[in-house]
Design an enzyme around this catalytic site. Structure first.
Site, mmCIF file in Angstrom:
data_model
loop_
_atom_site.group_PDB
_atom_site.id
_atom_site.type_symbol
_atom_site.label_atom_id
_atom_site.label_comp_id
_atom_site.label_asym_id
_atom_site.label_seq_id
_atom_site.Cartn_x
_atom_site.Cartn_y
_atom_site.Cartn_z
ATOM 1 N N CYS A 147 -60.500 1.180 34.045
ATOM 2 C CA CYS A 147 -60.163 2.311 34.920
ATOM 3 C C CYS A 147 -61.061 3.519 34.641
ATOM 4 O O CYS A 147 -61.032 4.073 33.543
ATOM 5 C CB CYS A 147 -58.689 2.647 34.690
ATOM 6 S SG CYS A 147 -58.160 4.265 35.248
ATOM 7 N N CYS A 154 -59.232 6.739 33.736
ATOM 8 C CA CYS A 154 -58.667 6.611 32.374
ATOM 9 C C CYS A 154 -59.717 6.979 31.334
ATOM 10 O O CYS A 154 -59.398 7.598 30.320
ATOM 11 C CB CYS A 154 -58.177 5.186 32.130
ATOM 12 S SG CYS A 154 -56.848 4.675 33.227
#
Length: 105
Positions: free
Chosen positions: A23, A26
């Site tokens: 991600c 993230c």
């Protein structure tokens, strides 16, 4: 799993970052969390949970997007947000849930 339950059951706030290694947002959130941890010190805990390695935990807390940040205190979720969050907001949220002397009565 028991370690996780112990961490979130503390009286000090525990910010849990539900993330995934693939991600992009993230990856942006990670250094922000390190910065927050350096500022708040022992006032709160910050825990990272990889949703791909902990699918049961992610399902239990209905994590559908990453990053999802959930603040726990005494085992209960007290705040939740999705997406990259800035350090000042996260720091403020942790301090908002820190026990003061008046809370101990």
């Amino acid at each position: 799993m028991n370690d996780f339950n112990e961490m979130i059951s503390q009286s000090k706030p525990t910010l849990v970052d539900f993330f995934a290694t693939w991600c992009g947002p993230c990856k942006m959130q990670a250094p922000i969390l390190e910065q927050v941890k350096a500022k708040v010190g022992d006032a709160g805990n910050i825990v990272k949970v990889d949703i791909d390695k902990n699918q049961e935990l992610a399902a239990r807390y209905r994590v559908q997007s990453v990053p999802t940040l959930i603040m726990f205190k005494n085992g209960e979720p007290v705040w939740r947000t999705v997406g990259v969050q800035q350090a000042d907001l996260l720091e403020a949220k942790i301090y908002e849930h820190v026990e003061t002397k008046s809370d101990e009565r």
